[in-house]
Enzyme design. Structure first.
Site, PDB file in Angstrom:
ATOM      1  N   ASP A 343       2.431   0.121 -12.874  1.00 50.83           N
ATOM      2  CA  ASP A 343       1.271   0.129 -13.981  1.00 50.83           C
ATOM      3  C   ASP A 343       1.142   1.734 -14.293  1.00 50.83           C
ATOM      4  O   ASP A 343       1.590   2.429 -13.654  1.00 50.83           O
ATOM      5  CB  ASP A 343       0.260  -0.378 -13.321  1.00 50.83           C
ATOM      6  CG  ASP A 343      -1.126  -0.291 -14.452  1.00 50.83           C
ATOM      7  OD1 ASP A 343      -0.973  -0.785 -15.363  1.00 50.83           O
ATOM      8  OD2 ASP A 343      -2.060  -0.092 -13.892  1.00 50.83           O
ATOM      9  N   ASP A 646      -3.323  -1.167  -9.717  1.00 47.96           N
ATOM     10  CA  ASP A 646      -4.695  -0.973  -9.271  1.00 47.96           C
ATOM     11  C   ASP A 646      -5.714  -2.097 -10.043  1.00 47.96           C
ATOM     12  O   ASP A 646      -6.745  -2.184  -9.327  1.00 47.96           O
ATOM     13  CB  ASP A 646      -5.355   0.591  -9.375  1.00 47.96           C
ATOM     14  CG  ASP A 646      -5.248   0.827 -10.914  1.00 47.96           C
ATOM     15  OD1 ASP A 646      -4.859  -0.007 -11.636  1.00 47.96           O
ATOM     16  OD2 ASP A 646      -6.157   1.949 -11.182  1.00 47.96           O
ATOM     17  N   ASP A 650      -2.728  -6.739 -12.519  1.00 48.52           N
ATOM     18  CA  ASP A 650      -1.786  -6.542 -11.794  1.00 48.52           C
ATOM     19  C   ASP A 650      -1.377  -7.340 -10.632  1.00 48.52           C
ATOM     20  O   ASP A 650      -0.176  -7.494  -9.961  1.00 48.52           O
ATOM     21  CB  ASP A 650      -1.408  -5.118 -11.341  1.00 48.52           C
ATOM     22  CG  ASP A 650      -1.598  -4.053 -12.350  1.00 48.52           C
ATOM     23  OD1 ASP A 650      -1.078  -4.320 -13.449  1.00 48.52           O
ATOM     24  OD2 ASP A 650      -2.505  -3.160 -12.226  1.00 48.52           O
ATOM     25  N   ASN A 741      21.087  -5.178  30.087  1.00 46.68           N
ATOM     26  CA  ASN A 741      20.751  -5.377  28.949  1.00 46.68           C
ATOM     27  C   ASN A 741      19.066  -4.862  28.674  1.00 46.68           C
ATOM     28  O   ASN A 741      18.813  -4.585  27.830  1.00 46.68           O
ATOM     29  CB  ASN A 741      20.764  -6.891  28.564  1.00 46.68           C
ATOM     30  CG  ASN A 741      21.990  -7.258  28.211  1.00 46.68           C
ATOM     31  OD1 ASN A 741      23.166  -6.167  28.194  1.00 46.68           O
ATOM     32  ND2 ASN A 741      22.066  -8.591  27.848  1.00 46.68           N
TER      33      ASN A 741
END
Length: 921
Positions: A343, A646, A650, A741
């Site tokens: 944006d 923001d 959006d 392991n």
């Protein structure tokens, strides 16, 4: 009243169903809502409507409980395989093995759950909602009520500085302007009034409406509320989020795929070994014992813990850099980002209107500084300080102006007017002092019909007191009322309309909003006419200048865009501003070519848009649906998309994106939809987050290179032992495998995680998520390293100093255990980076970390209680030397392979020699 709630919460804001309130007259609106605009609603009506429509609040998505998160961790395929191993161990009486595996399962679940909860708590800390209040007319009296208690039909009074509490139809207004960037993306204030507009008018152009979460920048108004809560335009955008499903991160998908492959390999190996044993006539309990050892060796038990820990480390680093992730997997997703859709307003720009250029006396002057800071200068084209007569221009900036700006940058009033106040300060004129010294005698308030504002003052002109008029407004309107202009020396000369028009066109082409300033000195005899009809005096003006205004870029935005592009990331700007303005900002940012408006975008079908998308980098005047479509289109092309913003408009695209990024100062709807929240609203923080994501992924790849090499070596070792009947198929005891392991690998993993960031990580192109972690090249690498370790570890089992036993400790099996353990330590040192050599600096931190597993391996062969637990015996000095010597082939193969990779990479980058020209007779 039923019409007020008829709006569907799932429809697009541009396709609002139900009444087109903006197209109805004020009388039609109040009649439909059943309200007297003078008296408002009475208390009984309010309670009934509140019960019918609910609170004026947006619904938020419920957060998962820790139980759900823990169950999700438990049902990961890798964890389920470990659970099966623990159950089988209990069945065959291997209680100690079952306990160790069970502890490992609990640790993995606890670690993953705690990391996820920590990330979610960080996000929750951002959601401190404030409940605004509004002045509502109820029962004929104005009352202050919480915005959550407003209902359709409420009459609300608004003034400059107010936040609009709900969607409302304007009943009356005076000089009203609103800032709707949070909803439409339009950065400039929008003039509003009660006049109805067409039913098909776009959201950004509905001037008879005000919308929830937008702000009043100028004037006053009385509105009637038509929609509340999830039925508002903001609510409809929020409801789009329910239609967008968040998928797994690229890493999550790749690890799921890898886990399935590992499961097939592990259990296939177990099945083969058990089948061979049954053919030999071995007892079932012995075979289950052997199968448990094989399963433990074939399952990368540390994989979930390592990935969670590394992602947690990345999340903590991001938080320190003011970026909060909502889920740990989002840390890695950042590193895979190949496209950023950003944006403009408030993200790439400061959302603070600023004068960039002034046309004065026939010359273009540039203005330095940004935002609402008074720091800056007015410069000539040669870069010298411009000499602008304050009485001719600066006074015209501040007197027909209602905004005020504090030295700290706090603004009250219209943002565009605030930009003029700042310019005046740069010219040495204090707005507040000028207004006190020269109070208004009369004024013509700004109106969208005639597009100018005029004020009248008494002031000294050439040593005499005069009545002076100042006008500010749309350049075409003001210029048409001018007969003369101020030249560079401050003298009055005939207006040069052609030069002024050329200056306007140049500013407009650069995406600047333009305003013209004019003055007129009146005679004393004009005062009565001025007081009777001030608007009738707006003619025969003297053009003082034309200003070009823009919402400037953030100081760091251009560098951040350049860094992203260097990293092979396509950056696109998607905004609600007009395409011309957006295109100018895009050019200043250095974005790629191609700008298009939302209207033109909607004329393209998916096939045409898909073919043109690579040549489009700026999108202006787009709707939330356009943003959602663009993100989806990029994803369909295989891009990993980050969407920043923001504003409420959006939110849907942010949720659709692979990594949705919200600004900390943005709307709560947007932050709830996002996977990353930038608390400093800084676009460059996103680029640094991408870099950190790449670092995290690089370490995960290094870990998998190391872990898979160990895994393949162990599988081959047990398969060879079973296939060739070596020690009845038992290469090592389960306790040995578990110790290797869990404990030895732990330090190796810490050495990999702590390795410094490789240089030039942002000079690489984004990784291809389609290729995945398990690709032919990496699989070949894992097999090469794994086979090498397998061969050297098989040597003691076949040619060891004694005959190994499948049930009793032996020197040969202990040597196998030590060789595998030492190979694990050496592999971590060599494989912690690629294709760079693992023997080159920096190496000290890794070497110090790997001293501990070596000491542990020695301790397990020397201390009696550890020998009893693991099935080891003490080794002689020569046997230790033999184990160390067997590591030399591992060192040689790994370093030789990485040398070959470096040589091939250099050859690929080297310029190809020019072809010799072909000479013919």
């Amino acid at each position: 009243m039923t019409d007020a709630a008829a709006t569907s919460t799932t429809d697009a804001p541009e396709e609002t169903p139900g009444p087109a309130w903006w197209s109805l007259t004020t009388d039609e609106v109040t009649t439909r809502l059943g309200v007297d605009p003078a008296a408002g609603l009475v208390e009984g009506e309010v309670n009934g409507r509140l019960a019918e429509y609910g609170e004026n609040a947006l619904a938020s998505a419920p957060q998962p409980s820790w139980v759900r998160i823990a169950l999700k961790q438990l049902f990961e395929l890798m964890t389920l395989m470990l659970v099966i191993v623990a159950i089988v161990s209990l069945v065959i009486g291997q209680v100690s093995t079952a306990i160790i595996v069970g502890i490992l399962v609990l640790y993995n679940v606890w670690r993953g759950t705690s990391q996820e909860l920590k990330a979610k708590r960080s996000v929750d800390a951002l959601s401190k909602l404030q409940v605004p209040q509004a002045r509502v007319v109820r029962g004929g009296a104005v009352r202050l009520v919480d915005a959550t208690n407003i209902v359709p039909g409420d009459v609300v009074d608004l003034e400059a500085g107010d936040l609009v509490p709900a969607d409302g139809r304007i009943l009356r207004a005076a000089n009203l302007e609103t800032q709707e960037a949070a909803l439409t993306g339009e950065s400039l204030p929008i003039p509003k009034g009660p006049t109805a507009t067409g039913a098909d008018t776009a959201l950004a152009d509905r001037t008879s409406m005000v919308y929830q979460n937008t702000s009043i920048t100028r004037g006053t108004a009385r509105i009637v509320v038509v929609e509340t809560g999830m039925r508002t335009e903001v609510g409809r955008i929020a409801s789009l989020l329910t239609t967008v499903e968040s998928g797994k991160s690229p890493l999550g998908r790749e690890l799921d795929s890898l886990t399935k492959v590992l499961g097939i390999i592990a259990w296939s190996a177990v099945a083969i070994i058990i089948a061979i044993g049954l053919l030999r006539g071995q007892e079932l309990d012995e075979l289950l014992f052997l199968g448990t050892a094989v399963a433990i060796s074939a399952i990368p038990t540390g994989l979930p813990a390592f990935v969670q820990s590394l992602l947690g480390w990345g999340a903590n680093r991001l938080a320190a850099q003011k970026a909060i992730v909502t889920s740990l997997n989002d840390v890695e997703t950042l590193g895979a980002t190949s496209a950023i859709c950003s944006d403009k307003t408030g993200t790439l720009t400061m959302n603070e209107m600023t004068v960039r250029t002034v046309w004065f006396g026939g010359a273009h002057l540039s203005v330095t500084g940004g935002g609402y800071s008074f720091d800056g200068r007015v410069l000539t084209p040669a870069g010298d300080e411009a000499e602008v007569h304050p009485g001719k221009l600066a006074q015209a900036l501040v007197l027909p102006n209602d905004a005020s700006v504090s030295p700290d940058g706090d603004v009250v009033g219209d943002p565009t007017e605030a930009a003029l106040v700042v310019l005046a300060a740069k010219l040495g004129v204090d707005a507040d002092e000028s207004r006190r010294t020269h109070p208004r005698l009369a004024e013509v308030p700004f109106d969208s019909d005639y597009k100018y504002m005029a004020t009248f003052h008494r002031m000294e002109v050439r040593g005499e007191r005069h009545l002076v008029e100042f006008v500010k407004g749309a350049p075409d309107i003001v210029l048409g009322r001018c007969v003369s202009m101020v030249d560079a020396s401050g003298e009055i000369v005939p207006v040069d309309a052609d030069a002024a028009t050329a200056a306007l066109e140049e500013m407009s082409a650069s995406g600047l909003r333009t305003l013209a300033l004019a003055t007129r000195t009146l005679d004393a005899s004009d005062e009565a006419d001025m007081l009777r009809d001030p608007q009738g005096m707006v003619h025969d003006l003297v053009l003082a200048g034309i200003v070009g205004i823009v919402d400037p870029l953030r100081a760091e935005a251009k560098d951040a865009v350049a860094l992203a592009q260097r990293a092979g990331i396509e950056v696109r700007m998607i905004t609600g501003d007009h395409a011309v303005t957006a295109g100018a900002i895009g050019a200043e940012l250095g974005l790629g070519p191609g700008a298009i408006s939302g209207a033109d975008l909607r004329t393209l079908d998916d096939a045409k848009l898909n073919s043109r998308l690579g040549h489009l980098h700026v999108f202006g005047r787009v709707t939330p649906q356009d943003k959602l479509r663009l993100v989806g289109m990029l994803q369909s092309q295989g891009e990993v998309v980050a969407m920043t913003g923001d504003a409420v408009n959006d939110a849907a695209a942010i949720k659709q994106a692979d990594i949705g990024v919200a600004m900390g100062s943005g709307s709560e709807v947007t932050k709830q939809a996002a996977k990353l929240v930038l608390t400093d609203d800084n676009f460059s923080t996103l680029v640094h987050a991408v870099e950190l994501g790449r670092v995290v992924y690089d370490k995960i790849v290094s870990y998998l290179r190391f872990q898979m090499s160990q895994l393949f070596s162990m599988i081959f070792l047990f398969l060879a032992a079973s296939a060739f009947a070596i020690n009845d198929g038992v290469a090592m005891f389960p306790g040995m495998v578990l110790f290797l392991n869990f404990f030895i690998t732990l330090f190796a993993v810490l050495a990999i995680a702590g390795d410094p960031t490789p240089p030039g990580i942002m000079d690489r192109p984004p990784r291809d998520p389609k290729q995945g972690i398990t690709n032919p090249a990496s699989l070949a690498e894992w097999l090469l390293y794994g086979v090498t370790i397998f061969i050297v570890s098989l040597v003691p089992l076949v040619w060891g100093p004694d005959a190994p036993s499948p049930t009793d400790p032996s020197a040969s099996m202990t040597m196998v255990y030590i060789v595998v353990g030492f190979a694990t330590v050496l592999s971590a040192l060599l494989m912690r980076r690629a294709p760079e050599s693992g023997l080159l600096p920096p190496i000290s931190s890794a070497a110090k970390m790997l001293v501990w597993p070596v000491l542990l391996l020695v301790a397990t062969t020397e201390f009696g209680f550890l020998q009893a637990a693991l099935g080891t015996v003490s080794l002689t000095g020569w046997q230790w030397l033999e184990c160390i010597a067997l590591l030399l082939p591992v060192l040689a193969v790994v370093e030789a392979h990485k040398w070959w990779l470096r040589r091939r990479a250099r050859a690929a980058k080297a310029p190809k020699p020019a072809r010799e020209p072909v000479v013919t007779d």
